[in-house]
Scaffold this active site. Sequence first.
Site, mmCIF file in Angstrom:
data_model
loop_
_atom_site.group_PDB
_atom_site.id
_atom_site.type_symbol
_atom_site.label_atom_id
_atom_site.label_comp_id
_atom_site.label_asym_id
_atom_site.label_seq_id
_atom_site.Cartn_x
_atom_site.Cartn_y
_atom_site.Cartn_z
ATOM 1 N N GLU A 254 11.970 -3.654 -9.355
ATOM 2 C CA GLU A 254 11.207 -3.185 -10.523
ATOM 3 C C GLU A 254 11.193 -4.304 -11.539
ATOM 4 O OE1 GLU A 254 11.996 0.808 -11.861
ATOM 5 O OE2 GLU A 254 12.941 1.176 -9.944
ATOM 6 N N CYS A 288 9.993 -2.765 -20.223
ATOM 7 C CA CYS A 288 9.109 -3.281 -19.175
ATOM 8 C C CYS A 288 7.719 -2.663 -19.254
ATOM 9 C CB CYS A 288 9.715 -3.008 -17.809
ATOM 10 S SG CYS A 288 10.123 -1.260 -17.580
HETATM 11 P P1 NAD Z 1 16.806 -10.896 -15.627
HETATM 12 O O1 NAD Z 1 15.913 -11.005 -14.458
HETATM 13 O O2 NAD Z 1 17.105 -12.112 -16.406
HETATM 14 O O3 NAD Z 1 18.222 -10.303 -15.190
HETATM 15 C C1 NAD Z 1 18.341 -9.063 -14.556
HETATM 16 C C2 NAD Z 1 19.632 -9.012 -13.784
HETATM 17 O O4 NAD Z 1 19.567 -9.955 -12.715
HETATM 18 C C3 NAD Z 1 20.877 -9.355 -14.593
HETATM 19 O O5 NAD Z 1 21.916 -8.471 -14.231
HETATM 20 C C4 NAD Z 1 21.198 -10.770 -14.129
HETATM 21 O O6 NAD Z 1 22.554 -11.096 -14.232
HETATM 22 C C5 NAD Z 1 20.780 -10.688 -12.667
HETATM 23 N N1 NAD Z 1 20.506 -11.979 -12.031
HETATM 24 C C6 NAD Z 1 19.980 -13.088 -12.586
HETATM 25 N N2 NAD Z 1 19.879 -14.065 -11.660
HETATM 26 C C7 NAD Z 1 20.360 -13.566 -10.499
HETATM 27 C C8 NAD Z 1 20.518 -14.085 -9.182
HETATM 28 N N3 NAD Z 1 20.171 -15.336 -8.876
HETATM 29 N N4 NAD Z 1 21.033 -13.273 -8.242
HETATM 30 C C9 NAD Z 1 21.369 -12.001 -8.527
HETATM 31 N N5 NAD Z 1 21.261 -11.463 -9.751
HETATM 32 C C10 NAD Z 1 20.749 -12.230 -10.732
HETATM 33 O O7 NAD Z 1 16.176 -9.753 -16.562
HETATM 34 P P2 NAD Z 1 16.616 -9.328 -18.028
HETATM 35 O O8 NAD Z 1 16.217 -10.402 -18.975
HETATM 36 O O9 NAD Z 1 18.003 -8.814 -18.039
HETATM 37 O O10 NAD Z 1 15.677 -8.028 -18.243
HETATM 38 C C11 NAD Z 1 14.374 -8.098 -18.726
HETATM 39 C C12 NAD Z 1 13.388 -8.018 -17.602
HETATM 40 O O11 NAD Z 1 13.580 -6.811 -16.872
HETATM 41 C C13 NAD Z 1 11.955 -7.967 -18.087
HETATM 42 O O12 NAD Z 1 11.183 -8.810 -17.273
HETATM 43 C C14 NAD Z 1 11.558 -6.519 -17.872
HETATM 44 O O13 NAD Z 1 10.195 -6.281 -17.709
HETATM 45 C C15 NAD Z 1 12.327 -6.182 -16.655
HETATM 46 N N6 NAD Z 1 12.465 -4.734 -16.545
HETATM 47 C C16 NAD Z 1 11.736 -4.064 -15.594
HETATM 48 C C17 NAD Z 1 11.796 -2.667 -15.521
HETATM 49 C C18 NAD Z 1 10.984 -1.883 -14.506
HETATM 50 O O14 NAD Z 1 11.252 -0.701 -14.333
HETATM 51 N N7 NAD Z 1 10.016 -2.479 -13.859
HETATM 52 C C19 NAD Z 1 12.619 -1.977 -16.402
HETATM 53 C C20 NAD Z 1 13.339 -2.697 -17.356
HETATM 54 C C21 NAD Z 1 13.269 -4.081 -17.410
#
Ligand code: NAD
Length: 487
Positions: A254, A288
């Site tokens: 997501e 999001c």
């Molecule tokens: P992010 O992608 O930076 O991080 C999300 C998670 O991924 C964190 O726990 C992070 O530690 C982990 N992560 C980062 N690199 C990784 C790797 N190489 N391997 C495994 N895990 C890793 O996102 P963010 O800044 O925390 O959140 C914001 C983003 O989330 C926005 O793009 C938003 O749109 C999205 N989001 C989507 C939804 C949805 O339902 N589609 C809901 C909420 C947020």
Amino acid sequence: MATSEQMRVHGLWIDGAEHPAQAGATFAVHAPMDGTLLGYAARAQAADADSAVLSSRRAFPVWAALPPAERERILLRAADKVEQASAALLDLVIDESGSTISKARYEVTYTANLLRAAAGEVRRLYGDTLPSEKPHRLSLVIREPLGVVLAISPFNAPLVLLAKMVVFPLAAGNAVIAKPSEETPLIALAFAQILHEAGLPPGVLNVVTGYGGECGLALVQHPDVDGIAFTGSTATGAKIAQIAAPALKRLQLELGGKNPLLVLDDADPVQAAEVAAVGAFYHGGQICMSSSRIIVEKGIARPFAEALVRKARALVLGDLRDERTAYGPLITPQALEKVQRHVQGAIAAGAQLLAGGDVYNGLVYQPTVLYAPPLDTPAWREETFGPVAYVVPVDDLEAAIAAANDSAMGLSAGVLTNDMQRGMNAARRIRCGAVHVGTHSFQSDALAPIGGFGLSGIGRSGGRYSIEHFTELKWISLELGQTPRPF
Ligand code: NAD
């Protein structure tokens, strides 16, 4: 001087107890609102990921074998306990993620709701009997849990999004390892503790805190992780998909959104602006599904924009515990820098700045309204994740739908109109995972399929859609007396 709570090191939650990271490393957790130190969390590495997976593998068969009524009871008890613990949970969500009291309340209430919805799914893990082509065959289809599911969550709705990825796979009989955002580890640990107190057996939910590129990566790569539920940015989601591909792990992603809100010219411009302001500015746009692109038929574009500007200027910012506060800070200085870059880039490309456009205070950004045709800039193309409404006047419904679909992402959309025929026409033709007619794009529902088209992700979460995703189908046939066919 730091209090004992601020100095506390919160361990990894493995096997129903706290453990320090094996290398002893920790990281500080700060409140984005004012930088207050909230505590320290264990900084897990690959060795800790191994321990968590080992524990989950041991717990999985025990949990999967529990009678559904027992799994249901535990999830229902956890829902009650979330409500009982709401004061402490509210504080954690407010402090750790910079949420307002009302947004934090939504997260806590909705988490209890998700637990109850998941408890309902436990009793609906139905299979099938199939009419067979063979006269002597009884053909059955059953559903089995996938195994160990990794749930990786983002910072912006740290309780509810983690809960969503945890409770449905649990309901289906999986063991889950949660890897929360490094910005918000404490609320995840509190949630696991509540499930434990509700009777969840040790190891069925483990929480590994730390950085994405360290323990997150190690968990994604781990051969004994069967499936991954990820909510986060498109860039990280794509990276995870690439890493998980060779082992063919089941993925539910997501990801980001650049969500359109269509305002058709029969809508009341002032009422529409009220709705659009919630869609664009809720939690400072760090949602999001926030309505970041507002596409308005030209008949009402100006009065709508004027009403949105009035609304934006009237929003109360600041004290997160004041019920009137609309939103708080962006999560990090880097997030603020991105918002500023998007706004400045749009202005440089010719967008009119109708409101905001600057920092309000600290990491709090002013509610900002841009007015322009679609401009090939990050503000139109990329997720801004800040309180920025990009208002686009268009000639007619056709142009509105074309503008809505002018995105590689397709998470959620809204359509404001009283004309159901035009509203449903738009709903059918907008390429998004959800279209909400009569309101903005940020909507949730525990049993609805949440997910997106294109770069917004793969798969759907929520209710039976999560259950289907995180179970395996198995065909079992029984021969009822047929003699084997000769070679
Ligand atoms: P992010 O992608 O930076 O991080 C999300 C998670 O991924 C964190 O726990 C992070 O530690 C982990 N992560 C980062 N690199 C990784 C790797 N190489 N391997 C495994 N895990 C890793 O996102 P963010 O800044 O925390 O959140 C914001 C983003 O989330 C926005 O793009 C938003 O749109 C999205 N989001 C989507 C939804 C949805 O339902 N589609 C809901 C909420 C947020």
